[in-house]
Design a protein around this motif. Structure first.
Motif, PDB file in Angstrom:
ATOM      1  N   ARG A 148       0.834  -1.206   0.000  1.00 42.06           N
ATOM      2  CA  ARG A 148       0.000   0.000   0.000  1.00 42.06           C
ATOM      3  C   ARG A 148       0.873   1.262   0.000  1.00 42.06           C
ATOM      4  N   LYS A 149       1.978   1.225   0.748  1.00 41.06           N
ATOM      5  CA  LYS A 149       2.896   2.362   0.766  1.00 41.06           C
ATOM      6  C   LYS A 149       3.501   2.589  -0.612  1.00 41.06           C
ATOM      7  N   ASN A 150       3.808   1.504  -1.320  1.00 38.79           N
ATOM      8  CA  ASN A 150       4.412   1.642  -2.650  1.00 38.79           C
ATOM      9  C   ASN A 150       3.434   2.237  -3.654  1.00 38.79           C
ATOM     10  N   VAL A 151       2.157   1.901  -3.544  1.00 39.41           N
ATOM     11  CA  VAL A 151       1.155   2.494  -4.431  1.00 39.41           C
ATOM     12  C   VAL A 151       1.080   3.995  -4.194  1.00 39.41           C
ATOM     13  N   ARG A 152       1.074   4.399  -2.930  1.00 37.88           N
ATOM     14  CA  ARG A 152       1.033   5.834  -2.614  1.00 37.88           C
ATOM     15  C   ARG A 152       2.338   6.520  -3.014  1.00 37.88           C
ATOM     16  N   ARG A 153       3.456   5.805  -2.845  1.00 34.19           N
ATOM     17  CA  ARG A 153       4.759   6.370  -3.201  1.00 34.19           C
ATOM     18  C   ARG A 153       4.830   6.660  -4.695  1.00 34.19           C
ATOM     19  N   ARG A 196       5.598  10.343  -6.295  1.00 37.70           N
ATOM     20  CA  ARG A 196       6.798  10.548  -7.110  1.00 37.70           C
ATOM     21  C   ARG A 196       6.481  10.850  -8.565  1.00 37.70           C
ATOM     22  N   GLY A 197       5.205  11.074  -8.849  1.00 32.45           N
ATOM     23  CA  GLY A 197       4.850  11.580 -10.176  1.00 32.45           C
ATOM     24  C   GLY A 197       4.424  10.549 -11.187  1.00 32.45           C
ATOM     25  N   VAL A 198       4.171   9.311 -10.777  1.00 39.01           N
ATOM     26  CA  VAL A 198       3.710   8.289 -11.713  1.00 39.01           C
ATOM     27  C   VAL A 198       2.209   8.451 -11.944  1.00 39.01           C
ATOM     28  N   ARG A 199       1.828   8.473 -13.190  1.00 37.70           N
ATOM     29  CA  ARG A 199       0.417   8.597 -13.550  1.00 37.70           C
ATOM     30  C   ARG A 199       0.025   7.408 -14.425  1.00 37.70           C
ATOM     31  N   VAL A 200      -1.064   6.749 -14.036  1.00 45.61           N
ATOM     32  CA  VAL A 200      -1.551   5.588 -14.796  1.00 45.61           C
ATOM     33  C   VAL A 200      -2.803   5.970 -15.556  1.00 45.61           C
ATOM     34  N   ASN A 226       3.528  -1.398  -8.877  1.00 44.15           N
ATOM     35  CA  ASN A 226       2.504  -1.330  -7.832  1.00 44.15           C
ATOM     36  C   ASN A 226       1.345  -0.436  -8.248  1.00 44.15           C
ATOM     37  N   ALA A 227       1.667   0.706  -8.863  1.00 41.85           N
ATOM     38  CA  ALA A 227       0.621   1.624  -9.322  1.00 41.85           C
ATOM     39  C   ALA A 227      -0.237   0.972 -10.403  1.00 41.85           C
TER      40      ALA A 227
END
Length: 314
Positions: free
Chosen positions: A107-112, A116-120, A211-212
């Motif tokens: 869950r932390k990695n999804v929020r991270r 950090r600017g990743v957009r899906v 993760n995202a």
């Protein structure tokens, strides 16, 4: 003749059409008949006896016929010899329950990734997307301790690789500052969906694009009212405790055992089943030996790449 992709390379094999499915024959020693793209179809074989009758009249002759039920079906419906396929699946019951069941680190990695600017986003299949996929393929020549078979492929080859099931596919793309750093190709199969491809740029692994992407795919499946999401096998024969299995567990996948049938058509086929040869090497060799072999292969590629890099610098 039918074109199929084997370990990233296209080859032609004998085949015939049965109803809405294509059966192909493949194998060096024992010839096995299988349903083409079985893992991505939206229906399963319902009349195996009729298929067997047609298969027995075909040339070249197959030694075995193998087919499986669609997940998440767990009970064998036919009287043939069957063994369980270990499928990685997420039963899509409740999104909140799925999210809260994930390890805290996931869950932390999804929020991270978001911080950090990743957009899906989802993108249509186009030449622009294919060009970005070519660059993504070429971001690393070795993945998971082995040579990456899609490294160095041309635009047309990559386009051909990803052009299947476009009427039932959704491409989830992770971007960072306008650059594609990961994608998942999801194929809808009636009431379930299956992940066909997942790839990320290892240079951007600190941004957690995988993760995202997984979170976006699962959320999409819940919104679409699907009952199950699958992602290949959970265990690959006797290979256990692999990094890919760990990744699946960290995202809520569990093992679902789905019946797979093996029907001998010749004496060779009967011998293969009796000796367990139909399971292949990963179903025969001890797990510890397979684990040692994988580690040795990874070490070989590390040494090889380090040596080549040193030679290039000189």
């Amino acid at each position: 003749m039918l074109e199929i992709s084997v370990r990233g390379k296209w080859t032609t094999v004998p085949s015939f059409v049965f109803g809405d499915k294509t059966i192909f024959i493949w194998g060096r020693w024992a010839k096995t008949a299988r349903i083409h793209d079985e893992a991505w179809l939206d229906s399963e074989l319902t009349s195996p006896e009729d298929c067997l009758q047609q298969l027995r009249s075909q040339r070249p002759k197959a030694d075995l016929f193998s087919f499986a039920h669609m997940p998440p079906k767990r009970q064998a419906e036919f009287h043939y010899h069957s063994e369980p396929d270990s499928i990685a699946a997420i039963p899509l019951n409740d999104y909140k329950q799925w999210w809260e069941s994930l390890p805290q680190e996931t869950r932390k990695n999804v929020r991270r990734a978001e911080r950090r600017g990743v957009r899906v986003e989802t993108r249509a299949f186009s030449d622009e997307l294919v060009a970005a996929l070519v660059q993504l393929n070429n971001s690393s020549s070795v993945r998971q301790g082995r040579r990456y078979t899609h490294f160095g492929k041309s635009f047309e080859e990559v386009k051909k690789d990803h052009a299947s099931f476009l009427d039932r596919s959704t491409f989830f793309c992770a971007h960072f500052e306008g650059q594609l750093i990961g994608f998942i190709k999801l194929v809808r199969r009636g009431h379930i969906a299956s992940i066909l491809n997942i790839l990320t740029d290892e240079k951007h692994s600190d941004k957690r694009p995988a993760n995202a992407l997984m979170a976006a795919v699962v959320q999409h499946c819940f919104q679409e009212g699907l009952t199950c999401l699958t992602y290949g096998y959970f265990h690959y024969g006797n290979k256990r405790d692999t990094s890919i299995t760990e990744f699946k567990v960290r995202h809520g996948f569990v093992e679902v055992l789905v019946p797979r049938y093996f029907i001998p058509l010749t004496l060779i086929g009967k011998a293969y089943i009796a000796l367990g040869l139909h399971r292949g090497l990963i179903g025969l060799l001890p797990g510890e030996l397979l684990k040692f072999g994988v580690a040795l292969r990874a070490k070989w590629y590390d040494v090889r790449n380090t040596t080549l890099a040193g030679v290039a610098q000189r």
